[in-house]
Design a protein around this motif. Structure first.
Motif, mmCIF file in Angstrom:
data_model
loop_
_atom_site.group_PDB
_atom_site.id
_atom_site.type_symbol
_atom_site.label_atom_id
_atom_site.label_comp_id
_atom_site.label_asym_id
_atom_site.label_seq_id
_atom_site.Cartn_x
_atom_site.Cartn_y
_atom_site.Cartn_z
ATOM 1 N N SER A 56 38.456 67.894 27.596
ATOM 2 C CA SER A 56 39.036 66.552 27.730
ATOM 3 C C SER A 56 38.008 65.490 27.358
ATOM 4 N N MET A 57 36.780 65.664 27.778
ATOM 5 C CA MET A 57 35.724 64.700 27.465
ATOM 6 C C MET A 57 35.491 64.633 25.961
ATOM 7 N N GLN A 58 35.480 65.780 25.298
ATOM 8 C CA GLN A 58 35.291 65.803 23.847
ATOM 9 C C GLN A 58 36.446 65.087 23.152
ATOM 10 N N CYS A 59 37.646 65.305 23.648
ATOM 11 C CA CYS A 59 38.822 64.640 23.078
ATOM 12 C C CYS A 59 38.722 63.130 23.274
ATOM 13 N N VAL A 60 38.353 62.712 24.475
ATOM 14 C CA VAL A 60 38.216 61.286 24.770
ATOM 15 C C VAL A 60 37.104 60.675 23.924
ATOM 16 N N GLN A 61 35.989 61.384 23.788
ATOM 17 C CA GLN A 61 34.882 60.870 22.981
ATOM 18 C C GLN A 61 35.280 60.733 21.518
ATOM 19 N N SER A 62 36.039 61.682 21.006
ATOM 20 C CA SER A 62 36.485 61.566 19.616
ATOM 21 C C SER A 62 37.448 60.395 19.457
ATOM 22 N N GLN A 63 38.303 60.162 20.453
ATOM 23 C CA GLN A 63 39.209 59.012 20.396
ATOM 24 C C GLN A 63 38.415 57.708 20.459
ATOM 25 N N ILE A 64 37.382 57.678 21.280
ATOM 26 C CA ILE A 64 36.539 56.476 21.383
ATOM 27 C C ILE A 64 35.848 56.213 20.040
ATOM 28 N N ARG A 65 35.309 57.269 19.418
ATOM 29 C CA ARG A 65 34.667 57.100 18.110
ATOM 30 C C ARG A 65 35.667 56.587 17.075
ATOM 31 N N ALA A 66 36.879 57.136 17.089
ATOM 32 C CA ALA A 66 37.905 56.686 16.138
ATOM 33 C C ALA A 66 38.242 55.218 16.375
ATOM 34 N N CYS A 67 38.354 54.826 17.634
ATOM 35 C CA CYS A 67 38.646 53.416 17.955
ATOM 36 C C CYS A 67 37.490 52.508 17.540
ATOM 37 N N GLN A 68 36.263 52.961 17.744
ATOM 38 C CA GLN A 68 35.115 52.156 17.339
ATOM 39 C C GLN A 68 35.068 51.996 15.825
ATOM 40 N N GLU A 69 35.364 53.076 15.092
ATOM 41 C CA GLU A 69 35.389 52.985 13.632
ATOM 42 C C GLU A 69 36.481 52.030 13.170
ATOM 43 N N LYS A 70 37.652 52.111 13.804
ATOM 44 C CA LYS A 70 38.759 51.216 13.448
ATOM 45 C C LYS A 70 38.379 49.772 13.764
ATOM 46 N N ARG A 71 37.725 49.553 14.919
ATOM 47 C CA ARG A 71 37.288 48.206 15.293
ATOM 48 C C ARG A 71 36.302 47.662 14.271
ATOM 49 N N ASP A 72 35.350 48.499 13.861
ATOM 50 C CA ASP A 72 34.371 48.072 12.859
ATOM 51 C C ASP A 72 35.045 47.740 11.532
ATOM 52 N N GLN A 73 35.991 48.582 11.134
ATOM 53 C CA GLN A 73 36.716 48.344 9.884
ATOM 54 C C GLN A 73 37.506 47.032 9.972
ATOM 55 N N LEU A 74 38.199 46.830 11.082
ATOM 56 C CA LEU A 74 38.968 45.591 11.239
ATOM 57 C C LEU A 74 38.049 44.377 11.315
ATOM 58 N N GLY A 75 36.889 44.541 11.917
ATOM 59 C CA GLY A 75 35.913 43.447 11.969
ATOM 60 C C GLY A 75 35.446 43.062 10.575
ATOM 61 N N LYS A 76 35.175 44.059 9.752
ATOM 62 C CA LYS A 76 34.757 43.777 8.370
ATOM 63 C C LYS A 76 35.872 43.075 7.607
ATOM 64 N N GLN A 77 37.108 43.557 7.794
ATOM 65 C CA GLN A 77 38.235 42.910 7.128
ATOM 66 C C GLN A 77 38.393 41.470 7.588
ATOM 67 N N LEU A 78 38.195 41.242 8.884
ATOM 68 C CA LEU A 78 38.306 39.886 9.417
ATOM 69 C C LEU A 78 37.254 38.974 8.807
ATOM 70 N N VAL A 79 36.020 39.463 8.721
ATOM 71 C CA VAL A 79 34.951 38.662 8.128
ATOM 72 C C VAL A 79 35.291 38.323 6.678
ATOM 73 N N LEU A 80 35.788 39.307 5.939
ATOM 74 C CA LEU A 80 36.161 39.058 4.540
ATOM 75 C C LEU A 80 37.289 38.039 4.437
ATOM 76 N N LYS A 81 38.280 38.142 5.320
ATOM 77 C CA LYS A 81 39.393 37.178 5.296
ATOM 78 C C LYS A 81 38.903 35.777 5.675
ATOM 79 N N VAL A 82 38.004 35.682 6.644
ATOM 80 C CA VAL A 82 37.462 34.374 7.033
ATOM 81 C C VAL A 82 36.678 33.774 5.877
ATOM 82 N N LEU A 83 35.856 34.601 5.226
ATOM 83 C CA LEU A 83 35.102 34.109 4.072
ATOM 84 C C LEU A 83 36.038 33.661 2.949
#
Length: 170
Positions: A56-83
């Motif tokens: 369960s911990m491994q599953c949760v950790q993989s979900q957390i990593r996926a969410c962090q990657e998605k957050r980073d990707q969306l953050g980059k997209q946001l910066v590009l849209k703001v620029l």
């Protein structure tokens, strides 16, 4: 004679004591074996639980990593849209400035506010340069397509023109 008669009695008491002691030891041994068995069962249940928890911990950790990657990707997209938004805003202001400068210089030419032929040709070059710069800015802005301000806003938000308000908020 007294000694002989008491002797078997002593042996029987000793035997009885030994037998009682042996029964106590056997009962205690049986009790210890039951406790060991219970502890072994608890250990195996705990091992199964820990194994399940690790999965369960491994599953949760993989979900957390996926969410962090998605957050980073969306953050980059946001910066590009703001620029892109800021650049578009600056370009619009710059286009207005160039247009106003061009109109002012043309007005000066129309009302013949110049004293010499050299001033007229210099101002005509300025108007020509301003027109070239204005065309470059218009190309960058692609103003012909952005006359539709709602369409431009949808493009800036990165959603389809038929997007619902909920999709626009996200």
């Amino acid at each position: 004679f007294v000694q002989v008669a008491q002797m078997p009695l002593l042996q029987t008491d000793a035997v009885k004591e030994r037998y009682a002691l042996r029964q106590d030891i056997e009962a205690y041994t049986q009790q210890c074996l039951e406790e060991i068995s219970n502890m072994e069962e608890q250990r195996s249940r705990l091992a199964e639980h820990v194994s399940g928890t690790e999965d369960s911990m491994q599953c949760v950790q993989s979900q957390i990593r996926a969410c962090q990657e998605k957050r980073d990707q969306l953050g980059k997209q946001l910066v590009l849209k703001v620029l892109e938004f800021e650049t578009t805003g600056v370009l619009r202001d710059y286009a207005v400035l160039l247009k106003n400068q061009r109109d002012f210089v043309q007005e000066c030419l129309e009302y013949k506010m110049t004293s010499s032929e050299a001033d007229v040709s210099a101002r005509q070059r300025v108007v020509s340069d301003l027109n070239e710069q204005l065309e470059i800015v218009k190309d960058k802005l692609d103003l012909s397509k952005q006359d539709d301000k709602v369409g431009w806003a949808f493009a800036m938000l990165g959603v389809e023109s038929c997007a619902t308000p909920l999709e626009v908020e996200w």
